[in-house]
Scaffold this motif. Structure first.
Motif, PDB file in Angstrom:
ATOM      1  N   LYS A   1       4.392  15.091   6.133  1.00  0.00           N
ATOM      2  CA  LYS A   1       3.940  14.289   7.265  1.00  0.00           C
ATOM      3  C   LYS A   1       3.914  15.067   8.557  1.00  0.00           C
ATOM      4  O   LYS A   1       3.169  14.697   9.482  1.00  0.00           O
ATOM      5  CB  LYS A   1       4.841  13.057   7.417  1.00  0.00           C
ATOM      6  CG  LYS A   1       4.728  12.063   6.269  1.00  0.00           C
ATOM      7  CD  LYS A   1       5.545  10.813   6.546  1.00  0.00           C
ATOM      8  CE  LYS A   1       5.380   9.782   5.457  1.00  0.00           C
ATOM      9  NZ  LYS A   1       6.144   8.534   5.730  1.00  0.00           N
TER      10      LYS A   1
ATOM     11  N   SER B   1       6.066   6.461  10.186  1.00  0.00           N
ATOM     12  CA  SER B   1       5.027   5.450   9.988  1.00  0.00           C
ATOM     13  C   SER B   1       3.702   6.035   9.502  1.00  0.00           C
ATOM     14  O   SER B   1       2.786   5.270   9.204  1.00  0.00           O
ATOM     15  CB  SER B   1       4.800   4.686  11.298  1.00  0.00           C
ATOM     16  OG  SER B   1       4.360   5.570  12.324  1.00  0.00           O
TER      17      SER B   1
ATOM     18  N   MET C   1       0.845   7.447   7.143  1.00  0.00           N
ATOM     19  CA  MET C   1       0.441   7.392   5.745  1.00  0.00           C
ATOM     20  C   MET C   1      -0.095   8.769   5.339  1.00  0.00           C
ATOM     21  O   MET C   1      -0.549   9.544   6.177  1.00  0.00           O
ATOM     22  CB  MET C   1      -0.631   6.323   5.521  1.00  0.00           C
ATOM     23  CG  MET C   1      -0.212   4.921   5.890  1.00  0.00           C
ATOM     24  SD  MET C   1      -1.513   3.698   5.563  1.00  0.00           S
ATOM     25  CE  MET C   1      -1.562   3.715   3.786  1.00  0.00           C
TER      26      MET C   1
ATOM     27  N   ARG D   1       9.663  -4.775  -5.427  1.00  0.00           N
ATOM     28  CA  ARG D   1       8.768  -4.648  -4.267  1.00  0.00           C
ATOM     29  C   ARG D   1       7.495  -5.477  -4.400  1.00  0.00           C
ATOM     30  O   ARG D   1       6.732  -5.581  -3.445  1.00  0.00           O
ATOM     31  CB  ARG D   1       8.412  -3.180  -4.051  1.00  0.00           C
ATOM     32  CG  ARG D   1       9.621  -2.311  -3.696  1.00  0.00           C
ATOM     33  CD  ARG D   1       9.188  -0.872  -3.446  1.00  0.00           C
ATOM     34  NE  ARG D   1      10.289  -0.067  -2.914  1.00  0.00           N
ATOM     35  CZ  ARG D   1      11.112   0.670  -3.650  1.00  0.00           C
ATOM     36  NH1 ARG D   1      10.969   0.679  -4.983  1.00  0.00           N
ATOM     37  NH2 ARG D   1      12.077   1.374  -3.101  1.00  0.00           N
TER      38      ARG D   1
ATOM     39  N   GLN E   1       4.812   1.015  -5.141  1.00  0.00           N
ATOM     40  CA  GLN E   1       4.917   1.597  -3.807  1.00  0.00           C
ATOM     41  C   GLN E   1       5.647   2.927  -3.906  1.00  0.00           C
ATOM     42  O   GLN E   1       6.723   3.019  -4.494  1.00  0.00           O
ATOM     43  CB  GLN E   1       5.667   0.644  -2.869  1.00  0.00           C
ATOM     44  CG  GLN E   1       5.731   1.120  -1.422  1.00  0.00           C
ATOM     45  CD  GLN E   1       6.403   0.110  -0.524  1.00  0.00           C
ATOM     46  OE1 GLN E   1       6.650  -1.039  -0.935  1.00  0.00           O
ATOM     47  NE2 GLN E   1       6.701   0.507   0.701  1.00  0.00           N
TER      48      GLN E   1
ATOM     49  N   SER F   1       6.448   7.395   0.205  1.00  0.00           N
ATOM     50  CA  SER F   1       5.665   7.429   1.447  1.00  0.00           C
ATOM     51  C   SER F   1       4.445   6.536   1.265  1.00  0.00           C
ATOM     52  O   SER F   1       3.894   6.447   0.156  1.00  0.00           O
ATOM     53  CB  SER F   1       5.219   8.850   1.788  1.00  0.00           C
ATOM     54  OG  SER F   1       6.333   9.701   1.979  1.00  0.00           O
ATOM     55  N   ASP F   2       4.030   5.903   2.337  1.00  0.00           N
ATOM     56  CA  ASP F   2       2.837   5.073   2.260  1.00  0.00           C
ATOM     57  C   ASP F   2       1.633   5.962   1.946  1.00  0.00           C
ATOM     58  O   ASP F   2       1.398   6.998   2.592  1.00  0.00           O
ATOM     59  CB  ASP F   2       2.617   4.333   3.574  1.00  0.00           C
ATOM     60  CG  ASP F   2       3.708   3.283   3.824  1.00  0.00           C
ATOM     61  OD1 ASP F   2       4.306   2.817   2.837  1.00  0.00           O
ATOM     62  OD2 ASP F   2       3.981   2.967   5.005  1.00  0.00           O
TER      63      ASP F   2
ATOM     64  N   ARG G   1      -2.575   6.317   0.902  1.00  0.00           N
ATOM     65  CA  ARG G   1      -3.931   5.783   0.842  1.00  0.00           C
ATOM     66  C   ARG G   1      -4.798   6.772   0.071  1.00  0.00           C
ATOM     67  O   ARG G   1      -4.554   7.982   0.109  1.00  0.00           O
ATOM     68  CB  ARG G   1      -4.510   5.530   2.232  1.00  0.00           C
ATOM     69  CG  ARG G   1      -4.686   6.755   3.096  1.00  0.00           C
ATOM     70  CD  ARG G   1      -5.096   6.354   4.501  1.00  0.00           C
ATOM     71  NE  ARG G   1      -5.314   7.509   5.370  1.00  0.00           N
ATOM     72  CZ  ARG G   1      -6.500   8.077   5.579  1.00  0.00           C
ATOM     73  NH1 ARG G   1      -7.570   7.581   4.960  1.00  0.00           N
ATOM     74  NH2 ARG G   1      -6.623   9.103   6.386  1.00  0.00           N
TER      75      ARG G   1
END
Length: 803
Positions: A116, A448, A450, A492, A496, A499-500, A502
């Motif tokens: 990240k 936060s 993604m 959940r 998931q 880490s988020d 996409r």
């Protein structure tokens, strides 16, 4: 001790292999259960480094050396801090200051990390066709195509730069993918509508120079000449120990800076880590390879480590190579789940069987050896209080030395199966060092973010509290990866990752990745192709960016050196070779028809008048009889062909006469009569076929043997008219006098026997004069006439024999 009877030698050999297998070959892949998940070792850290477990994600604790990092774990480095990770197989990940790195997936053949922020240098030593190595950033997914040296930078805005110093990579963003070759770098700007620009590599900075220094240290390691290259942590052995050649074990390593009463598995503590359960974390700087691979033994009153040798094809990580004492009906009395008690363990010797406490085999009490084995290191058992064990306390200062307790625990049987000790929250504590500073936390803006994924990662591990009931119910058995994924999805509500995530392609086939405006003198824009799945792994999609189950490629061929190729089975060797010359070779493999059985159709394919086209080199057995290839012969008379194609079975009289001269094996069951006569000819050149074959066959050089099909066809050359064999065997042994065919008969035979003109028929050394007989008849007589004629000839032969 009584000697082992000869009849039990095969059983003794099998038992020896089972008992000595751990010492000879070490641990093979998946030997202790179907666990494809693996770990990365924290081999070096400087400054402030924090660690968050996947099953305790909100608890940031100080990181420490030799801590195993696995699926779902995260590390974060503060300012002016660095961290080095060593992966199974010799790969490295080195991260700089203010770097957030998480393990999205970590198995034998699938390594996927999220980055990240910060900088990461990746060194991949080996990457098979079934392995993938992927790094996901906030706006790009980087997949490394082959081994090499790579660097990935993520700036404050979440933009990515990928530098390829050696190797090749594929960078995917905005639904498209761009290949990047060695000596190139690519910049990916933008999040939703990314742009790319391929540039040249920049000059090395301070970070690159530090990475090069660490790599040089790895290259100069001398210990790898004694240890398998797949084992990490070997580079620390040169500095903290020495190698010596032990008579019973070969090259062994021993530490040099330890106390006099030191023993393995005492400087450190135990932590709980699924799917292996109880895992040893050493406080010694060299304490990785000797505690997760190989065995220990006493050599000259000193502890020595016996490693997995360089010849090992593959090795497997183990949380510890020890045997726990206790088990059986008396285990709950001394070591309980809810109360006090004591726990003991000792290092395994080179010939000790290993009893894993994780995986499916542990649930059925699997053992790699017999149950009545004498463990040579059991007298060196280490015992601690149960509370020290489950709370992650350091073992060194809490060893129980009471003789009564030691004798009771040491006398307990070795445990087979899960250790019935349920972990607590203290079992998740990873740091051993007491001087660890407060762990820094990553900024909320970084947390936060993604990340873009090309390969769908597996679910993050469930929290420790959610899986604790399962561990308690199974009496200390760890949670398998498949069960952990199921619990995670149930808790959940959806799959998931840690880490988020996409997907790199929001819509299949739609590419929004576009080149940046070309600058003066810049490289030409490279077209982006639609992103595709990589090496059989599920691709992240907008409907399911995270897989609901573990992701691995275990069904494909495993990584590592290729297996030994087995050649296709060759046709069986002809049996006649046993009775012929020892230097004879088998028929050439390019003549597969030679292995076919003799049949009427097979004989028809080899006409007496045909000459093979460019035949393969004949076997040595044929070269002894025919030095010069036969010349082209004129067409023979039609009656010759009819004589050659005779029934397969020879007459009984022929069989009896062939069995008399020598003690060689019996003739083949169905050889053609004409071919048998040709094979029985003597080896000396320029000798016409005599009438008395009995004496000639008594020579030991050419006993009548079964010939391979290839040799029979080669010897079924067109017979010159002067030697054309009649239907009867005795007539075939007589010397013809007048050829019925127009072709000159003697010339082909002279060339076959060595190229010299044949002398007049002299008396043979083994008998008297051979009478001249009439040449064979042009037409094969009827069977009844042949039989009558043979009887008459046998009578004449007996009358002539005294001469």
């Amino acid at each position: 001790m009584k000697p082992v009877p000869r009849t039990l030698w095969p059983l003794w050999a099998v038992l020896s292999v089972l008992l000595f297998a751990p010492f000879a070959v070490g641990q093979g892949r998946d030997e202790y259960g179907e666990i494809h998940q693996t770990v990365a070792r924290i081999s070096l850290l400087s400054g402030e480094v924090s660690f968050a477990r996947g099953d305790d994600p909100d608890n940031w604790q100080p990181a420490d050396r030799n801590v195993p990092m696995t699926l779902g774990d995260r590390v974060y480095t503060g300012s002016r801090s660095r961290l080095e990770l060593q992966l199974q197989g010799g790969d490295f990940i080195r991260i700089g200051a203010r770097t957030d790195l998480a393990a999205l997936n970590l198995t034998d053949d699938t390594k996927q990390f999220s980055l990240k922020s910060g900088v990461a240098s990746i060194l991949i030593r080996r990457l098979s066709d079934n392995e993938i190595f992927e790094v996901d950033t906030p706006n790009a997914a980087v997949t490394f195509d082959r081994s090499g040296e790579y660097r990935v930078d993520v700036d404050a805005n979440g933009y990515t730069r990928v530098s390829v110093r050696r190797g090749s990579a594929t960078v995917a963003a905005g639904g498209g993918q761009i290949p990047v070759e060695a000596g190139e770098a690519i910049d990916i700007d933008g999040i939703d509508s990314p742009h790319y620009d391929i540039v040249s590599l920049s000059r090395p900075d301070d970070w690159d120079r530090w990475v090069s220094q660490r790599e040089d240290r790895q290259t100069r390691t001398r210990s790898y000449q004694y240890v398998s290259a797949d084992i990490v942590g070997v580079d620390d052995l040169d500095e903290y120990g020495r190698w010596e050649n032990a008579p019973s074990y070969g090259w062994v390593w021993s530490p040099t800076t330890v106390a006099a009463d030191w023993a393995p598995y005492r400087s450190g503590h135990w932590i709980w880590q699924d799917p292996w359960g109880w895992t040893w974390v050493s406080s010694e700087p060299w304490g990785w390879a000797p505690y997760h691979y190989g065995r220990w033994a006493q050599v000259s009153s000193r502890w020595c480590w016996i490693p997995d040798r360089p010849a090992m094809r593959s090795v497997s990580y183990s949380p510890a190579l020890v045997a726990f004492v206790g088990g059986g009906p008396g285990w709950s009395a001394s070591i309980s789940v809810g109360g006090g008690g004591f726990i003991g363990w000792f290092p395994l010797g080179p010939r000790d069987p290993f009893n894993p406490w994780w995986g499916d085999r542990a649930r059925v009490g699997y053992s790699s050896g017999a149950s009545n084995v004498t463990y040579v290191n059991k007298t060196y058992v280490t015992i601690v209080n149960r509370n020290t064990f489950v709370s992650g306390g350091v073992v060194t200062g809490n060893i129980v030395r009471d003789r009564t307790v030691v004798s009771q625990v040491a006398a307990a049987p070795v445990l087979r199966g899960p250790i019935p000790v349920v972990p607590t929250a203290g079992s998740l504590h990873v740091a051993v060092r007491a001087d660890a500073v407060a762990a820094p936390r990553p900024p909320s803006a970084v947390v936060s973010r993604m990340v873009v994924a090309r390969t769908a990662p597996p679910p993050a591990p469930p929290t420790f509290q959610s899986k604790l009931p399962m561990i308690t119910e199974s009496r200390g058995a760890p949670v398998a990866p498949a069960a952990a994924a199921r619990i995670s999805v149930e808790n959940r509500g959806r799959p998931q990752a840690v880490s988020d995530v996409r997907p790199v392609a929001e819509q299949p086939g739609r590419v929004t990745l576009s080149p940046r405006e070309a600058k003066t003198g810049g490289a030409a824009a490279r077209r982006a192709e639609p992103v595709t799945a990589f090496r059989g792994r599920p691709m992240a999609t907008s409907e399911q960016p995270v897989s609901a189950r573990p992701v691995t490629g275990q069904q494909a061929p495993p990584s590592g050196p290729p297996a030994r190729q087995v050649a296709p089975p060759a046709p069986p060797a002809p049996q006649q070779e046993r009775g012929r010359d020892r230097g004879v070779v088998t028929a050439p493999p390019e003549r597969p028809v030679e292995a076919r059985p003799q049949s009427e159709d097979w004989r028809q394919r080899v006409r007496p008048t045909e000459v093979p086209k460019a035949p393969a080199p004949p076997p040595a057995s044929e070269e002894r009889r025919r030095v010069v290839p036969p010349p082209e012969n004129p067409p023979a008379a039609p009656n010759v062909e009819r004589q050659r194609v005779r029934p397969v079975e020879p007459s009984p009289a022929v069989e009896r006469r062939r069995d008399q001269p020598t003690a060689a094996p019996s003739p083949p069951p169905s050889p053609p009569a004409g071919l048998e006569r040709r094979q029985a000819q003597p080896a000396p050149p320029a000798a016409p076929p005599p009438a008395n074959i009995e004496r000639r066959r008594e020579r030991p050089t050419s006993p009548p043997q079964e010939q391979p099909p290839g040799l029979e066809r080669r010897r079924e050359r067109p017979t010159p008219p002067s030697e054309r064999p009649p239907a009867g065997v005795e007539r075939g042994r007589e010397r013809p006098t007048s050829p019925p065919a127009p072709a000159p008969a003697p010339a082909p035979e002279r060339r076959r026997e060595g190229g010299q003109p044949p002398p007049p028929p002299p008396p043979q050394g083994q008998g008297g004069e051979r009478p001249q007989v009439q040449r064979g008849r042009p037409v094969t007589p009827k069977p009844e006439v042949t039989k009558k004629k043979k009887d008459e000839e046998k009578k004449d032969e007996r009358e002539r024999k005294p001469e």
